[in-house]
Design an enzyme around this catalytic site. Structure first.
Site: not given
Ligand code: SF4
Ligand SMILES: Cc1cc2nc3c(=O)[nH]c(=O)nc-3n(C[C@H](O)[C@H](O)[C@H](O)COP(=O)(O)O)c2cc1C
Ligand code: SF4
Ligand code: SF4
Ligand code: FES
Lengths: 557, 392
Positions: A270, A273, A289, A309, A348, A351, A356, A491
């Site tokens: 990054e 980038e 992220c 990004s 996550k 994600e 992708e 996080c």
């Molecule tokens: S814990 Fe919260 S801030 Fe961290 S990646 Fe997950 S959603 Fe985003």
């Protein structure tokens, strides 16, 4: 200053403070199920009631006044409070809930010696989302989730629906939550006082995989090591990286690795980038992220998606390298590798499902467990945190820098980037960026880069991100680098973290992360020897052809 | 004491859809007079009159106006509360259907007095005819608006939306949940702006006060209660309808005015809506201001079963609780359980005690007036007509 009496004791208060705030400051406990300090007052649970010379008022929504005489525990208050708890539990189901022992309602009922009663309402489960699970009929309608989603995150996926006694937390037109604007941040599950909203669990799937004979590897995010011990009664901010590694090994993982390793790649890629964008005058660049943030952009500001990004998140980079570099090195069939992620995060989970992110049709990360799920799995195995030895991560995906450690705190990603950016661009803009640390919702710094001033902005919570984006779109704010974390504190305050998570606890976890950074010999991502080795042996050039192919994705509308 | 027509003076004398009729009986003169005075002076007249809110709360209207006026030059709103959800009440509808211009004029005066630039009429959804007349009146009165904007909103069939803060939420497009008070609407109302919320009848009284003066009005009525009140008299009377009475009038006189109890029936009690205590036959000397409520006057005959009546009231609250606060959301379920149990098997002493406990909790801890008063009627019924509830 105002002077008033709480239970006969004189206390001082600021103008405008509520009785509840004053009481808490003075260590007088008042139950308050629907109160959250950063949200608008709701006044629905009525448990915070106190007596004022015969009048019953709600402490959360009554301002302290001079000369007030507050009774928080009079006979009348106790009796009324008891009745309300009785009402609540008699319409509540307790038997099959994930929140065992951590439900605020259960806790209150036990404290008052009230048995938790029978279930009378209809079921209303919603398991449509990859991140959160709802058993909304079991909610007590404290409205926290609705306000968290609306006020803290400005997403507004949840609302109250139904009439009268059948009111319940719902979504617009009772759509499945997966079809709403929900961005999976999980803050609602973190603030829910009962188990009505919880993380979508994949404990069973991981248990099954552990017994399947496949090559099981696990990675743990930066924020787990400063929080997992809380699940075992240790104080918030207890740094337990080595016990965590030992615990994961005892669960049966073949290799225990570190998401921090992946984070150093995110930083380096990054950083390149960012410099490219800066040179082409194509900033701002948004960090990528936090998947809740990425979804937020997709759903609310789709025309800005190209600003995000292209670099994958640490978790996805780890998963990608595990199924390519590591598989090759260990002579393993990538299909035989199962990557489990321990995340502070519910988003996550989403994600990991994204198309992708797949490599050769395989998910790079197979399962995502939150800190809470990990805590439950460890407890089921009878693992005693006190008796655990201290162990190291395995190599080669276990080495990392201090820059990766601070990824867990709001401002950390920007800080990690700046450490590396200044190296690549030549020059040095420093190691620690105090203005980017701390609890403020919006933080800013200006650094000298490539002969010009670069504006770095950091936002925590999506509500604050929205403020920044709107200012940016109105031309009121110039930004070169924007870091957004959907969760308060970053996080470490993630939607999958131990319950409770509040301001003080977030602060302690942040301190532990920064402390860890300070003590590490390598504090810059590009200096991580394991990272250099992977570029040398496998990826080739940083931000080069192969890196771009594996470590980046295209952000499309 | 007895019947006295101030608000209803021109009911049935003029055509409700004709502004000319209204002008002929002196319509919009009060507005002209008010606008020739200072805002403070208008508020002062209302204060002097002793007028109190007719929406159920009885808050001194002049004081409320003064609070809004004092809020300085910010954007302000006036809301006419015509949601009229109380069971057995239909007196606001009568105003709308018989003399809508009176209400429009009252609202214009209020907007001038407090310095508001927009008026919202929030009218019960089940009153389509009244809404139609009001719409016409608003259009016809355009010349008198002086730039004040008017918007008519239709209620969406929920009793709680008559509660002023739930009403604010509803106009803002949200679910009708009462807000935590303070801040009161006078300070932070619609979109956080200072807002005057008045009942329709309250505002319909205003033009006459402005014309005749506060002092004149303050001489009508009884004690703290000045002027007159519209009552929706219904149930077992010969001539049900909306009547206007001077405060100080007894329940007995009210019934007489409405033609007396229907033939061959004895009278058992009067229910002033669903949220106030019953008045038994032996207490008909009670004055209307002592009876309270928000304009409903339901006469229950000897043939009426009090427990059945209580059950219908419990069903009403069960449906109409907004569900926000715990004691009311779950309390109204219990209330209904009690009422239904009586109809199945009768209640015993333990049930009575449990019910009293429930009513204490709901009264003391509910967030808004609905929950606080949901048990009131049944509680009075249990005291007054206990034998009807016992297990037989
Ligand atoms: S814990 Fe919260 S801030 Fe961290 S990646 Fe997950 S959603 Fe985003
Ligand atoms: C549950 C509930 C329902 C109400 N419904 C109405 C209503 O339908 N019409 C009304 O004018 N006031 C209603 N009120 C009273 C309003 O909150 C408010 O006090 C009133 O509109 C103020 O006007 P006033 O001062 O002119 O009476 C209700 C109050 C409660 C608690
Ligand atoms: S997960 Fe986040 S976005 Fe989704 S409903 Fe909960 S608070 Fe809202
Ligand atoms: S008392 Fe009833 S109507 Fe009023 S806020 Fe509470 S639940 Fe809603
Ligand atoms: S905390 Fe005050 S009503 Fe819930």
């Amino acid at each position: 200053m105002i002077e008033l009496k709480i239970n006969g004791r004189s206390v001082l208060a600021e103008e405008g403070e509520t009785i509840l705030e004053v009481a808490r400051k003075n260590c007088v406990e008042i139950p308050a199920l629907c109160y959250l300090e950063d949200l608008s007052p709701w006044g629905a649970c009525r448990l915070c009631m106190v007596e004022l010379k015969g009048d019953i008022v709600a402490a959360c929504s009554t301002q302290a006044c001079n000369g007030m005489e507050v009774e928080t525990d009079s006979l009348r208050v106790r009796e009324l409070r008891r009745r309300i708890i009785e009402m609540l539990v008699s319409y509540h189901k307790c038997d099959v809930c994930k929140r065992i022992g951590k439900c605020e309602l259960e806790h209150l009922a036990r404290k008052h010696g009230i048995a938790v009663g029978e279930w009378v309402k209809e079921e209303r489960k919603d398991s449509s989302s990859p991140s959160i699970e709802m058993d909304l009929a079991n909610g007590i309608l404290c409205g926290k989730c609705v306000r968290v989603c609306e006020e803290r995150q400005t997403v507004g996926a949840l609302c109250v629906g139904g009439r009268g006694s059948w009111s319940k937390v719902s979504t617009a037109f009772e759509m499945p939550v997966s079809e709403t604007a929900c961005v999976d941040c999980g803050q609602c599950s973190l603030e829910c006082p009962t188990g009505a909203i919880s993380e979508k669990s994949c404990e069973k799937e991981v248990e099954d995989a552990l017994g399947s004979g496949k090559h099981m590897i696990v990675q743990a995010a930066p924020s787990i090591r400063v929080a997992i011990a809380e699940e075992f009664g240790f104080p918030p901010g207890t740094l337990s990286t080595k016990k965590m590694a030992a615990a994961l090994r005892r669960m049966g993982f073949a290799k225990v690795f570190d998401t921090d390793f992946g984070a150093d790649f995110t930083t380096v890629e990054e950083a390149h980038e960012f410099l490219e964008k800066l040179a082409q005058r194509k900033t701002p660049l948004f960090t990528s992220c936090c998947p809740a943030w990425v979804s937020f952009i997709e759903k609310f500001y789709p025309h800005l998606i190209e600003r995000v990004s292209s670099t994958k998140s640490p978790m996805e980079i780890f998963g990608t390298l595990a199924k390519t570099y590591y598989a090759k090195k260990m002579k393993l069939d990538p299909k035989q590798i199962i990557v489990v992620m321990i995340a502070p995060c519910t988003a996550k989970k989403h994600e990991a499902e994204r198309k992708e992110m797949k490599i050769d049709g395989m998910k790079a990360v197979d399962f995502v467990l939150t800190t809470r799920e990990l805590g439950r799995m460890l407890k089921r195995r009878g693992i005693d945190w006190n008796l655990l030895p201290e162990e190291e991560f395995d190599s080669p995906l276990g080495e990392s820098s201090g820059a990766a450690a601070v990824y867990g705190a709001s401002g950390g990603v920007a800080e990690a980037l700046l450490r590396t950016v200044s190296y690549i661009a030549g020059g040095d803009c420093g190691m620690e960026f105090q203005p980017l640390r701390g609890v403020n919702g919006i933080k800013e710094a200006t650094v000298q880069l490539m002969g010009r001033e670069a504006r770095v902005v950091v936002a925590q919570t999506l509500g604050n991100a929205r403020i920044i984006l709107d200012e940016f779109l109105e031309g009121k704010r110039s930004i070169d680098l924007l870091e957004v974390m959907a969760c308060p504190g970053g996080c470490l305050g993630g939607g999958g973290q131990p319950i409770p998570t509040n301001k003080e606890i977030r602060l302690k976890r942040a301190q532990a992360l920064y402390e860890q950074d300070r003590l590490l010999p390598v504090r810059k991502a590009h200096e991580n020897p394991a990272l250099k080795r992977v570029y040398w042996e496998f990826l080739g050039e940083q931000f080069g052809k192969k890196s771009k192919e594996l470590l980046h994705v295209e952000r499309k509308r | 004491m007895g019947e006295k027509k101030i608000v209803s003076r021109n009911f049935n004398r003029i055509k409700p859809d004709s502004i000319n009729d209204y002008l002929e009986v002196g319509g919009y003169e009060a507005l002209k007079k008010a606008r020739s005075m200072k805002r403070e002076e208008v508020v002062e007249e209302i204060l002097k009159s002793g007028l109190r809110g007719r929406g159920g709360g009885g808050f001194p209207t002049g004081r409320k106006w003064k609070l809004v006026l004092q809020e300085g030059g910010k954007e302000k709103f006036v809301i006419v509360n015509g949601d009229e959800g109380e069971p057995g009440a239909f007196k606001d509808r009568e105003i709308l259907e018989k003399n809508p211009h009176l209400l429009v004029e009252g609202a214009f005066i209020a907007a001038y007095a407090v310095g508001a630039e927009k008026i919202f009429f929030y009218i019960r959804g089940e009153y389509p005819f009244a809404q139609k007349l009001l719409k016409k009146a608003v259009v016809d009165a355009g010349d008198y608006s002086n730039g004040i904007k008017i918007e008519i909103r239709s209620g969406a069939g929920s009793y709680i939306c008559g509660e002023e803060t739930a009403l604010l939420e509803s106009i803002e497009g949200k679910r009708g949940h009462p807000r935590v008070k303070p801040p009161f609407p006078t300070k932070k109302g619609l979109w956080e702006r200072p807002t005057l919320v008045n009942n329709a009848e309250t505002l319909a009284t205003v033009p006459e006060i402005v014309l005749e003066g506060g002092e004149w009005y303050s001489e009508i009525g009884n004690g703290e209660w000045k002027g007159t009140q519209l009552l929706s008299v219904n149930g077992a009377v010969e001539k049900p309808g909306v009547y206007e009475f001077e405060f100080g009038t007894s329940a007995e006189e009210v019934i007489e005015t409405a033609g007396g109890v229907r033939e061959e029936m004895g009278l058992k009690a009067v229910a002033p809506g669903a949220s106030s205590p019953l008045v038994p036959a032996r207490e008909l000397s009670k004055k209307i201001e002592e009876i309270g409520g928000s304009g409903a006057f339901i006469v229950l005959s000897e043939e009426e079963s009090i427990p059945e009546f209580c059950k219908s009231v419990a069903e009403f609250f069960f449906k109409e609780s907004c569900g926000k606060c715990v004691p009311c959301r779950l309390g109204v379920m219990r209330l209904l359980e009690f009422a239904e149990k009586r109809c199945e098997s009768g209640l015993n002493e333990i049930d009575f005690q449990d019910f009293l406990e429930l009513s204490r909790v709901m009264e003391a801890t509910s967030l808004c007036g609905l929950g606080k008063s949901a048990c009131v009627l049944m509680k009075s019924a249990l005291e007054l007509f206990k034998e009807e509830f016992l297990r037989s």
